[in-house]
Design an enzyme around this catalytic site. Sequence first.
Site, PDB file in Angstrom:
ATOM      1  N   GLY A  15      52.673  29.325  96.537  1.00  0.00           N
ATOM      2  CA  GLY A  15      52.469  28.975  97.952  1.00  0.00           C
ATOM      3  C   GLY A  15      53.139  27.627  98.388  1.00  0.00           C
ATOM      4  CD  GLU A  34      53.899  22.223  89.587  1.00  0.00           C
ATOM      5  OE1 GLU A  34      53.416  22.497  90.646  1.00  0.00           O
ATOM      6  OE2 GLU A  34      53.158  22.314  88.458  1.00  0.00           O
ATOM      7  CD  GLN A  35      48.991  20.238  87.082  1.00  0.00           C
ATOM      8  OE1 GLN A  35      48.254  19.356  86.968  1.00  0.00           O
ATOM      9  NE2 GLN A  35      48.536  21.394  86.678  1.00  0.00           N
ATOM     10  CG  HIS A  47      51.890  44.391  93.716  1.00  0.00           C
ATOM     11  ND1 HIS A  47      51.782  45.708  94.106  1.00  0.00           N
ATOM     12  CD2 HIS A  47      51.275  44.204  92.548  1.00  0.00           C
ATOM     13  CE1 HIS A  47      51.179  46.405  93.094  1.00  0.00           C
ATOM     14  NE2 HIS A  47      50.938  45.474  92.102  1.00  0.00           N
ATOM     15  NE  ARG A 103      52.463  33.846  88.620  1.00  0.00           N
ATOM     16  CZ  ARG A 103      51.741  33.719  89.675  1.00  0.00           C
ATOM     17  NH1 ARG A 103      51.049  34.941  90.207  1.00  0.00           N
ATOM     18  NH2 ARG A 103      51.091  32.744  89.926  1.00  0.00           N
ATOM     19  CG  LEU A 125      47.241  13.882  93.958  1.00  0.00           C
ATOM     20  CD1 LEU A 125      48.022  12.713  94.464  1.00  0.00           C
ATOM     21  CD2 LEU A 125      46.841  14.623  95.149  1.00  0.00           C
ATOM     22  CE1 TYR A 212      54.256  44.367  88.924  1.00  0.00           C
ATOM     23  CE2 TYR A 212      51.673  45.199  89.211  1.00  0.00           C
ATOM     24  CZ  TYR A 212      52.876  44.133  89.070  1.00  0.00           C
ATOM     25  OH  TYR A 212      52.379  42.856  89.337  1.00  0.00           O
ATOM     26  CG  ASP A 292      44.781  30.924  94.233  1.00  0.00           C
ATOM     27  OD1 ASP A 292      44.934  31.871  95.033  1.00  0.00           O
ATOM     28  OD2 ASP A 292      44.849  31.197  93.061  1.00  0.00           O
ATOM     29  CB  ALA A 305      51.051  34.941  95.431  1.00  0.00           C
TER      30      ALA A 305
HETATM   31  C1  LIG Z   1      46.080  38.025  86.558  1.00  0.00           C
HETATM   32  C2  LIG Z   1      46.507  37.871  87.792  1.00  0.00           C
HETATM   33  C3  LIG Z   1      47.387  38.600  88.706  1.00  0.00           C
HETATM   34  C4  LIG Z   1      47.857  38.399  89.943  1.00  0.00           C
HETATM   35  N1  LIG Z   1      48.749  39.370  90.596  1.00  0.00           N
HETATM   36  C5  LIG Z   1      48.850  39.051  91.856  1.00  0.00           C
HETATM   37  C6  LIG Z   1      49.808  40.024  92.335  1.00  0.00           C
HETATM   38  O1  LIG Z   1      50.425  40.950  92.045  1.00  0.00           O
HETATM   39  N2  LIG Z   1      50.093  39.726  93.870  1.00  0.00           N
HETATM   40  C7  LIG Z   1      49.717  38.483  94.587  1.00  0.00           C
HETATM   41  O2  LIG Z   1      50.214  38.122  95.729  1.00  0.00           O
HETATM   42  N3  LIG Z   1      48.960  37.600  93.747  1.00  0.00           N
HETATM   43  C8  LIG Z   1      48.553  37.797  92.500  1.00  0.00           C
HETATM   44  N4  LIG Z   1      47.485  36.931  91.805  1.00  0.00           N
HETATM   45  C9  LIG Z   1      47.347  35.797  92.424  1.00  0.00           C
HETATM   46  C10 LIG Z   1      48.234  34.831  92.591  1.00  0.00           C
HETATM   47  O3  LIG Z   1      48.740  34.456  91.408  1.00  0.00           O
HETATM   48  C11 LIG Z   1      47.738  33.361  93.450  1.00  0.00           C
HETATM   49  O4  LIG Z   1      46.798  33.846  94.507  1.00  0.00           O
HETATM   50  C12 LIG Z   1      48.606  32.455  93.751  1.00  0.00           C
HETATM   51  O5  LIG Z   1      49.376  31.970  92.417  1.00  0.00           O
HETATM   52  C13 LIG Z   1      48.324  31.133  94.438  1.00  0.00           C
HETATM   53  O6  LIG Z   1      49.281  30.383  94.814  1.00  0.00           O
HETATM   54  P1  LIG Z   1      48.947  28.976  94.917  1.00  0.00           P
HETATM   55  O7  LIG Z   1      50.464  28.278  95.271  1.00  0.00           O
HETATM   56  O8  LIG Z   1      47.946  28.666  96.035  1.00  0.00           O
HETATM   57  O9  LIG Z   1      48.591  28.371  93.663  1.00  0.00           O
HETATM   58  P2  LIG Z   1      49.155  28.328  92.026  1.00  0.00           P
HETATM   59  O10 LIG Z   1      50.104  29.377  92.114  1.00  0.00           O
HETATM   60  O11 LIG Z   1      48.115  28.303  91.297  1.00  0.00           O
HETATM   61  O12 LIG Z   1      50.049  26.868  92.258  1.00  0.00           O
HETATM   62  C14 LIG Z   1      49.394  25.766  92.006  1.00  0.00           C
HETATM   63  C15 LIG Z   1      50.600  24.659  91.345  1.00  0.00           C
HETATM   64  O13 LIG Z   1      49.871  23.437  91.772  1.00  0.00           O
HETATM   65  C16 LIG Z   1      50.131  22.485  90.496  1.00  0.00           C
HETATM   66  N5  LIG Z   1      48.744  21.565  90.345  1.00  0.00           N
HETATM   67  C17 LIG Z   1      47.684  21.932  90.287  1.00  0.00           C
HETATM   68  N6  LIG Z   1      46.993  20.609  90.406  1.00  0.00           N
HETATM   69  C18 LIG Z   1      47.904  19.473  90.666  1.00  0.00           C
HETATM   70  C19 LIG Z   1      48.061  18.335  90.763  1.00  0.00           C
HETATM   71  N7  LIG Z   1      46.743  17.619  90.740  1.00  0.00           N
HETATM   72  N8  LIG Z   1      48.884  17.390  91.066  1.00  0.00           N
HETATM   73  C20 LIG Z   1      50.208  18.009  91.036  1.00  0.00           C
HETATM   74  N9  LIG Z   1      50.475  19.497  90.947  1.00  0.00           N
HETATM   75  C21 LIG Z   1      49.133  20.377  90.818  1.00  0.00           C
HETATM   76  C22 LIG Z   1      50.203  23.648  89.499  1.00  0.00           C
HETATM   77  O14 LIG Z   1      50.726  23.104  88.321  1.00  0.00           O
HETATM   78  C23 LIG Z   1      50.846  24.892  90.241  1.00  0.00           C
HETATM   79  O15 LIG Z   1      52.155  24.807  89.945  1.00  0.00           O
HETATM   80  C24 LIG Z   1      47.435  37.153  90.581  1.00  0.00           C
HETATM   81  C25 LIG Z   1      46.415  36.282  89.880  1.00  0.00           C
HETATM   82  C26 LIG Z   1      46.237  36.393  88.445  1.00  0.00           C
HETATM   83  C27 LIG Z   1      45.383  35.705  87.731  1.00  0.00           C
END
Ligand SMILES: Cc1cc2nc3c(=O)[nH]c(=O)nc-3n(C[C@H](O)[C@H](O)[C@H](O)COP(=O)(O)OP(=O)(O)OC[C@H]3O[C@@H](n4cnc5c(N)ncnc54)[C@H](O)[C@@H]3O)c2cc1C
Length: 383
Positions: A15, A34-35, A47, A103, A125, A212, A292, A305
């Site tokens: 995201g 990024e941490q 997907h 991914r 952070l 898949y 998330d 995602a």
């Molecule tokens: C088993 C599994 C299968 C999945 N399959 C799918 C799929 O097929 N399709 C789909 O769309 N989604 C899928 N998802 C969901 C998807 O992975 C998440 O919804 C998505 O990664 C959310 O993106 P995000 O950027 O919000 O958070 P994240 O991808 O969790 O990224 C958060 C980032 O913030 C960083 N961070 C955290 N805290 C701090 C801090 N204090 N300071 C600096 N950086 C920090 C982390 O290191 C990380 O890089 C799946 C999830 C799981 C667990």
Amino acid sequence: MKKAKKIAVIGAGLGGAAVARLLQRSGFDVDVYEQASTFSRIGAGIHVGPNIMKIFREMGLEKELTELGAEPDQWISRHGQTADVLADANLQNYGATYITVHRGDMHALQIESLDQQKLHYGKRLEKVEQNSNDVTLTFIDGTAVTVDLVIGADGINSKIREILLGEEAPTYSGWVAHRALIKGEKLKKLEAEHQLDDCVKWWYQDRHMMAYYTTKEKDEYYYVTGVPHPPLDTQGRSFLPSNHQEMLTAFEGAHPRIQAMIEASEDITIWPLNSRNPLPIWSTGRLVIIGDACHPMKPHMAQGAGMAIEDGAMLTRCLLKTGLDDYETAFKLYEHHRKARATRVQTVSNANTFLKQPENPAWVYGYDIYAEEIQSLQDIRNS
Ligand SMILES: Cc1cc2nc3c(=O)[nH]c(=O)nc-3n(C[C@H](O)[C@H](O)[C@H](O)COP(=O)(O)OP(=O)(O)OC[C@H]3O[C@@H](n4cnc5c(N)ncnc54)[C@H](O)[C@@H]3O)c2cc1C
């Protein structure tokens, strides 16, 4: 001369990398913190539905992303014992390509697309101080920056969410996901002995396995499960190692194709699935959250995602519409346009009912965030 306003994105996950790319392409001054010290290609697929591919088109990355993944025509749901088809949804006629991809490959493409001078690793952070003029962010390494706006894309344990709503651990859903890849000779043997679907969800008793391809060449096959499980102590890690025996026990009595996939897989991992109830607010002052951080969900619809990336696209549209000085209206507008859809996907995903029976998935895949008419600013300001 007036100083250009600065935006900080916290987290360079799927995201954060998306919103940063969209904002940077729109001419905003955006730094990403990024941490992690780097990213690696962890064994997992994802997907990318047409609703998301339309946003990669806007990012200028559609062609490159499509080149990375497989293009399944259908999402097939099968009975976990008999292999009977329960549902087969068309994936391809929604205005952009549907792909399944590794991914790590998708994320690497996103990361490379960012202004590398403005991507800062090893920045966890720790502290956020906000006043009426700006926000100061302090990182665990002792450094600090002062910016105008902060986008929390920092995942399920978001620090920015904590500032909005207070400290509260996410809830364990009672489910885990096992993830593993099948490659090389093992995949060839599996394909020789079994008819593998391009994209399939096996529904077995109270659990499931989604499988898949993750590359255009179809030389890598992936599965991810959903299995009820007592709480796991991961000691702060996202996942733990699993093994064939644990998997075979979880799917004892399931169709031979499921057993064969387990036997052929490598480096199986187990991920506890956590969730949160829909949040009452998505922003406060100069801070706003996406993905998330805002609406984590069980991954059973493969749209987690996707929702993070849609959030990033809508937030960018709203900031473009209002300008950065009127960020308060932009944040209200963003929440107004995102809340209902993200909550609906979160609810259906958590219930794990999507495509278990024949249904039309057009409400998910046919959606085009750029076709949505943005609410009038006056109406939003008055709301
Ligand atoms: C088993 C599994 C299968 C999945 N399959 C799918 C799929 O097929 N399709 C789909 O769309 N989604 C899928 N998802 C969901 C998807 O992975 C998440 O919804 C998505 O990664 C959310 O993106 P995000 O950027 O919000 O958070 P994240 O991808 O969790 O990224 C958060 C980032 O913030 C960083 N961070 C955290 N805290 C701090 C801090 N204090 N300071 C600096 N950086 C920090 C982390 O290191 C990380 O890089 C799946 C999830 C799981 C667990």
